[in-house]
Design a protein around this motif. Sequence first.
Motif, PDB file in Angstrom:
ATOM      1  N   PRO A 134      53.530  21.214  67.919  1.00 40.91           N
ATOM      2  CA  PRO A 134      54.096  22.105  68.949  1.00 40.91           C
ATOM      3  C   PRO A 134      55.362  22.823  68.496  1.00 40.91           C
ATOM      4  CG  PRO A 134      53.441  20.005  69.919  1.00 40.91           C
ATOM      5  CD  PRO A 134      53.304  19.857  68.430  1.00 40.91           C
ATOM      6  N   GLN A 170      58.102  28.127  72.648  1.00 36.51           N
ATOM      7  CA  GLN A 170      58.027  26.790  73.202  1.00 36.51           C
ATOM      8  C   GLN A 170      57.315  26.765  74.553  1.00 36.51           C
ATOM      9  OE1 GLN A 170      58.924  24.090  71.476  1.00 36.51           O
ATOM     10  NE2 GLN A 170      59.398  25.527  69.815  1.00 36.51           N
ATOM     11  N   SER A 190      51.681  25.784  74.619  1.00 33.71           N
ATOM     12  CA  SER A 190      51.241  24.548  73.993  1.00 33.71           C
ATOM     13  C   SER A 190      50.222  24.844  72.903  1.00 33.71           C
ATOM     14  CB  SER A 190      50.617  23.628  75.047  1.00 33.71           C
ATOM     15  OG  SER A 190      49.436  24.205  75.575  1.00 33.71           O
ATOM     16  N   PRO A 191      49.978  23.887  72.002  1.00 36.35           N
ATOM     17  CA  PRO A 191      48.958  24.108  70.962  1.00 36.35           C
ATOM     18  C   PRO A 191      47.580  24.394  71.543  1.00 36.35           C
ATOM     19  CG  PRO A 191      50.361  22.255  70.374  1.00 36.35           C
ATOM     20  CD  PRO A 191      50.747  22.645  71.771  1.00 36.35           C
TER      21      PRO A 191
END
Length: 257
Positions: A38, A44, A47-48
């Motif tokens: 991540p 940020q 999310s992946p």
Amino acid sequence: DAIEEGAEGFFQVQYGTISVLAACTGTGLFLMYVTKDPETMPSQAISPLAMAVLTAITFVVGALCSALSGYAGMWVSVRANVRVANAATKCYNDAIQLCFRAGLFASVINVGLVIQGLSFSILVLRTIFPGVSFAQLPLLLTGYGFGASMVAMFAQLGGGIYTKGADVGADLVGKIEQDIPEDDPRNPAVIADLVGDNVGDCAGQCADTFESIAAEIMSAMILGGSLATAANLQGDEAVGFVVFPLGVHCLDLLSST
């Protein structure tokens, strides 16, 4: 009719194979991004898993737009060929004008698909991820360029190999074995040669041009976003740096038409 039918048939086979390869590649991209750290995400706020889904979807969108661009080039060329040949029997100037108008129509579709695809993707991303700064949105469109590049590569390779094979085959059979001139209507292989010109030169070049324009715009948008971030620009100023390449190519359409 024979050339148009052959070009349509080649497209069905070629793009059927490309769709399978694109599905496998899209799945690979999804698996690659979903397992990433991540901390390596462009923002940020993503999310992946979200980045993986987004990359796979933009990859498919880019591939579809590139395929549609190639098909549009072939569709225009097989219809313009007949009209230009007919006009050339009457007036050289009319034939030239038809050539330019057909090329203009295909090029406007090409550039329009790039602009619409990227603009729509940016608007959707802005709606889904309001927490991501506008300057970082172009970083989320890498899948779009990858999909366009993949389809363009296979369209160029498949169409190019086919047209060269048909050209050489027609020449070998006609000139060497039957002693008839090149592009003689008595040689059935000439149809395959002309089909290759449409699917290789016209369709392949349109898909390749689409990919080139998309990559150019995306790289300029990423650069503009990076400059806006480095200069601490906010609001409309940052947006202007990102969308400036799209505005320039919109002016391309106006100046061309």
